[in-house]
Scaffold this motif. Structure first.
Motif, PDB file in Angstrom:
ATOM      1  N   ARG A 196       0.824  -1.213   0.000  1.00  0.00           N
ATOM      2  CA  ARG A 196       0.000   0.000   0.000  1.00  0.00           C
ATOM      3  C   ARG A 196       0.855   1.260   0.000  1.00  0.00           C
ATOM      4  O   ARG A 196       0.559   2.239  -0.650  1.00  0.00           O
ATOM      5  N   GLN A 197       1.935   1.211   0.778  1.00  0.00           N
ATOM      6  CA  GLN A 197       2.773   2.414   0.958  1.00  0.00           C
ATOM      7  C   GLN A 197       3.965   2.432   0.004  1.00  0.00           C
ATOM      8  O   GLN A 197       4.811   3.328   0.117  1.00  0.00           O
ATOM      9  N   ASP A 198       4.058   1.454  -0.870  1.00  0.00           N
ATOM     10  CA  ASP A 198       5.230   1.325  -1.729  1.00  0.00           C
ATOM     11  C   ASP A 198       6.516   1.363  -0.909  1.00  0.00           C
ATOM     12  O   ASP A 198       7.520   1.982  -1.306  1.00  0.00           O
ATOM     13  N   ALA A 199       6.454   0.711   0.238  1.00  0.00           N
ATOM     14  CA  ALA A 199       7.621   0.678   1.134  1.00  0.00           C
ATOM     15  C   ALA A 199       8.569  -0.428   0.681  1.00  0.00           C
ATOM     16  O   ALA A 199       8.154  -1.397   0.040  1.00  0.00           O
ATOM     17  N   PRO A 200       9.851  -0.313   1.014  1.00  0.00           N
ATOM     18  CA  PRO A 200      10.790  -1.380   0.664  1.00  0.00           C
ATOM     19  C   PRO A 200      10.466  -2.680   1.400  1.00  0.00           C
ATOM     20  O   PRO A 200       9.859  -2.653   2.471  1.00  0.00           O
ATOM     21  N   LEU A 201      10.883  -3.785   0.816  1.00  0.00           N
ATOM     22  CA  LEU A 201      10.623  -5.096   1.424  1.00  0.00           C
ATOM     23  C   LEU A 201      11.872  -5.609   2.136  1.00  0.00           C
ATOM     24  O   LEU A 201      12.997  -5.319   1.731  1.00  0.00           O
ATOM     25  N   ASN A 202      11.648  -6.389   3.208  1.00  0.00           N
ATOM     26  CA  ASN A 202      12.767  -7.066   3.876  1.00  0.00           C
ATOM     27  C   ASN A 202      13.369  -8.114   2.949  1.00  0.00           C
ATOM     28  O   ASN A 202      12.693  -8.676   2.089  1.00  0.00           O
ATOM     29  N   THR A 203      14.632  -8.432   3.197  1.00  0.00           N
ATOM     30  CA  THR A 203      15.325  -9.468   2.421  1.00  0.00           C
ATOM     31  C   THR A 203      15.087 -10.830   3.064  1.00  0.00           C
ATOM     32  O   THR A 203      15.340 -11.006   4.261  1.00  0.00           O
ATOM     33  N   PRO A 204      14.574 -11.796   2.287  1.00  0.00           N
ATOM     34  CA  PRO A 204      14.350 -13.130   2.860  1.00  0.00           C
ATOM     35  C   PRO A 204      15.662 -13.872   3.122  1.00  0.00           C
ATOM     36  O   PRO A 204      16.653 -13.657   2.424  1.00  0.00           O
ATOM     37  N   ASP A 205      15.644 -14.741   4.113  1.00  0.00           N
ATOM     38  CA  ASP A 205      16.823 -15.540   4.463  1.00  0.00           C
ATOM     39  C   ASP A 205      16.513 -17.020   4.215  1.00  0.00           C
ATOM     40  O   ASP A 205      15.913 -17.687   5.066  1.00  0.00           O
ATOM     41  N   PRO A 206      16.916 -17.544   3.046  1.00  0.00           N
ATOM     42  CA  PRO A 206      16.568 -18.933   2.683  1.00  0.00           C
ATOM     43  C   PRO A 206      17.063 -19.967   3.694  1.00  0.00           C
ATOM     44  O   PRO A 206      16.474 -21.044   3.810  1.00  0.00           O
ATOM     45  N   ASP A 207      18.113 -19.675   4.453  1.00  0.00           N
ATOM     46  CA  ASP A 207      18.628 -20.645   5.421  1.00  0.00           C
ATOM     47  C   ASP A 207      17.619 -20.960   6.522  1.00  0.00           C
ATOM     48  O   ASP A 207      17.755 -21.979   7.211  1.00  0.00           O
ATOM     49  N   THR A 208      16.659 -20.061   6.743  1.00  0.00           N
ATOM     50  CA  THR A 208      15.678 -20.295   7.813  1.00  0.00           C
ATOM     51  C   THR A 208      14.291 -20.602   7.263  1.00  0.00           C
ATOM     52  O   THR A 208      13.316 -20.580   8.014  1.00  0.00           O
ATOM     53  N   PHE A 209      14.195 -20.904   5.951  1.00  0.00           N
ATOM     54  CA  PHE A 209      12.874 -21.232   5.385  1.00  0.00           C
ATOM     55  C   PHE A 209      12.311 -22.511   6.000  1.00  0.00           C
ATOM     56  O   PHE A 209      11.143 -22.568   6.359  1.00  0.00           O
ATOM     57  N   TYR A 210      13.149 -23.545   6.067  1.00  0.00           N
ATOM     58  CA  TYR A 210      12.659 -24.877   6.451  1.00  0.00           C
ATOM     59  C   TYR A 210      13.258 -25.317   7.775  1.00  0.00           C
ATOM     60  O   TYR A 210      14.430 -25.675   7.846  1.00  0.00           O
ATOM     61  N   GLY A 211      12.449 -25.310   8.814  1.00  0.00           N
ATOM     62  CA  GLY A 211      12.897 -25.783  10.112  1.00  0.00           C
ATOM     63  C   GLY A 211      13.605 -24.708  10.905  1.00  0.00           C
ATOM     64  O   GLY A 211      13.933 -23.641  10.394  1.00  0.00           O
ATOM     65  N   GLY A 212      13.816 -25.011  12.190  1.00  0.00           N
ATOM     66  CA  GLY A 212      14.447 -24.047  13.071  1.00  0.00           C
ATOM     67  C   GLY A 212      13.442 -23.487  14.055  1.00  0.00           C
ATOM     68  O   GLY A 212      12.414 -24.120  14.347  1.00  0.00           O
ATOM     69  N   ASP A 213      13.751 -22.296  14.552  1.00  0.00           N
ATOM     70  CA  ASP A 213      12.927 -21.717  15.605  1.00  0.00           C
ATOM     71  C   ASP A 213      12.326 -20.389  15.142  1.00  0.00           C
ATOM     72  O   ASP A 213      12.024 -20.206  13.963  1.00  0.00           O
ATOM     73  N   ALA A 214      12.196 -19.458  16.091  1.00  0.00           N
ATOM     74  CA  ALA A 214      11.574 -18.166  15.780  1.00  0.00           C
ATOM     75  C   ALA A 214      12.413 -17.350  14.802  1.00  0.00           C
ATOM     76  O   ALA A 214      11.883 -16.520  14.055  1.00  0.00           O
ATOM     77  N   HIS A 215      13.721 -17.609  14.803  1.00  0.00           N
ATOM     78  CA  HIS A 215      14.601 -16.831  13.939  1.00  0.00           C
ATOM     79  C   HIS A 215      14.275 -17.105  12.460  1.00  0.00           C
ATOM     80  O   HIS A 215      14.246 -18.256  12.022  1.00  0.00           O
ATOM     81  N   GLY A 216      14.028 -16.047  11.717  1.00  0.00           N
ATOM     82  CA  GLY A 216      13.663 -16.197  10.311  1.00  0.00           C
ATOM     83  C   GLY A 216      12.226 -16.642  10.125  1.00  0.00           C
ATOM     84  O   GLY A 216      11.820 -17.001   9.008  1.00  0.00           O
ATOM     85  N   TYR A 217      11.464 -16.644  11.218  1.00  0.00           N
ATOM     86  CA  TYR A 217      10.075 -17.123  11.169  1.00  0.00           C
ATOM     87  C   TYR A 217       9.146 -16.024  11.686  1.00  0.00           C
ATOM     88  O   TYR A 217       8.328 -15.511  10.934  1.00  0.00           O
ATOM     89  N   THR A 218       9.337 -15.652  12.929  1.00  0.00           N
ATOM     90  CA  THR A 218       8.460 -14.618  13.510  1.00  0.00           C
ATOM     91  C   THR A 218       9.222 -13.335  13.829  1.00  0.00           C
ATOM     92  O   THR A 218       8.649 -12.430  14.457  1.00  0.00           O
ATOM     93  N   ASP A 219      10.509 -13.254  13.430  1.00  0.00           N
ATOM     94  CA  ASP A 219      11.275 -12.052  13.819  1.00  0.00           C
ATOM     95  C   ASP A 219      11.592 -11.114  12.650  1.00  0.00           C
ATOM     96  O   ASP A 219      12.429 -10.221  12.781  1.00  0.00           O
ATOM     97  N   TYR A 220      10.934 -11.280  11.515  1.00  0.00           N
ATOM     98  CA  TYR A 220      11.075 -10.266  10.454  1.00  0.00           C
ATOM     99  C   TYR A 220      10.354  -8.999  10.904  1.00  0.00           C
ATOM    100  O   TYR A 220       9.204  -9.069  11.347  1.00  0.00           O
TER     101      TYR A 220
END
Ligand code: 8OZ
Length: 358
Positions: A328-352
């Protein structure tokens, strides 16, 4: 003009925008039961017009990856209920993706027993198991007498999704999993009513769809297809003919939507002769969701030109819980971290971070 921010009606639901969250396997349910971390993750993304859950196995036989959630036990229903309640509290809507992995599972998930498939054809590649990766095995071809039981498992899972409070379900018929394995002739060489002709190869999809529609009502049921997707060693000798038939046959149900991923169209020929997926859009009589490498501009163009009614975003939603606000705001997007896509904990999951927190 219609764009990503136009409301859309899907079955009984009126959704505030057409920015849908694609189904995304994240492997954060170690015991197959949705947990508080998953509640946070999905609730953070509730401004999506519709959230489609990660693939959720319909039965113990359906599992094929570590730490994926199920939708077949009372405990799983309770776990999902907390997720849906949190999404609903924030004004969101959510479908459950019903998943059976078929041949791309591994004996490690089944006490040493073989995974099942339409035919005993081993895919090239490796299964993800608890300790890492192992070569795919040659699956066991399903006996025709076993098929009604699997159809019933889909209906049972749909009922579990209803009990958990999901707004509907998406039948995962894409990406080389069991239903797709029946559809395409590279993985289906059966000689009975479920193989050979295109009509026979589509029979399992149509029986599952009918059973799930009988359970929930067709206007709460979507289907996902991936006609050109080579992932999981998939191919078909004539994808256009196979998927034309599937889409025409699905029209009769009056489904909530058809969801077609374009994944694979960037490597033409890899899964069989390529064709223009818009042919399917033209054949389809209902809501059409597209997916695969879209950004805001491309998605708005697709919706504006009638190529799709809504767009499902995957990676962008992983990295941007507030993707709708950012668009909506044409704001920049965060960079995804593929290392945390599959498995792990909150890091790369709920902390963006959301925009406010950046
Ligand atoms: C990536 C890793 C594991 C599963 C799909 C459910 O492709 C998946 C999946 C994707 O649909």
């Amino acid at each position: 003009m219609t764009d990503l921010f136009s409301p859309i009606t899907i079955g009984p639901l009126t959704l505030p925008n057409r920015i849908f969250m694609a189904p995304l396997t994240r492997n954060r349910a170690p015991d197959t039961v949705p947990n508080p971390l998953m509640v946070t993750y999905y609730a953070q993304r509730a401004e999506a017009g519709l959230i489609i859950s990660e693939g959720s196995q319909i039965s113990p036989q359906g599992i094929g990856y570590p730490a994926t959630p199920g939708i077949h036990t009372d405990e799983q229903v309770e776990g999902w209920k907390a997720v849906i309640d949190a999404v609903h509290e924030r004004g969101g809507h959510m479908f459950c993706q019903l998943w059976h992995c078929g041949r791309v599972s591994h004996p490690d998930f089944h006490g040493g027993e073989l995974p099942v498939a339409p035919s005993a054809i081993r895919p090239e590649g490796q299964a993800v198991i608890y300790e890492g990766m192992k070569d795919f095995v040659t699956p066991r071809a399903l006996d025709i007498d076993e098929i009604p039981g699997i159809v019933a498992d889909y209906a049972h899972a749909a009922d579990c999704a209803r009990r958990a409070g999901f707004d509907g379900v998406e039948i995962h018929a894409a990406n080389g999993y069991l239903i797709d394995q029946f559809l395409r002739d590279g993985s289906n060489q059966r000689t009975d009513d479920y193989g050979g002709t295109i009509e026979n190869r589509a029979r399992f999809l149509l029986e599952v769809t009918e059973a799930v529609c009988d359970t929930l009502g067709a206007d709460r049921v979507g289907v996902r297809l991936s006609p050109l997707q080579p992932f999981n060693d998939m191919r078909d000798s004539n994808p256009q003919a196979t998927f034309t038939h599937a889409v025409q046959a699905l029209n009769r149900f009056g489904l909530a939507y058809l969801h077609v991923t374009e994944m694979g169209s960037e490597t033409p020929g890899a899964a069989g002769p390529a064709f223009d997926l818009q042919e399917l859009r033209r054949l389809w009589n209902g809501i059409y969701i597209t997916n695969g490498g879209y950004d805001k501009e491309k998605a708005n163009r697709a919706i504006g030109e009638g190529e799709a009614d809504a767009v499902a975003f995957g990676v962008s939603f992983i990295a941007n819980p507030d993707l709708v606000t950012r668009f909506r705001q044409d704001a920049p997007l965060n960079t995804p971290d593929p290392d945390t896509f599959y498995g792990g904990d909150a890091h790369g999951y709920t902390d963006y971070p959301t925009l406010e927190k950046t």
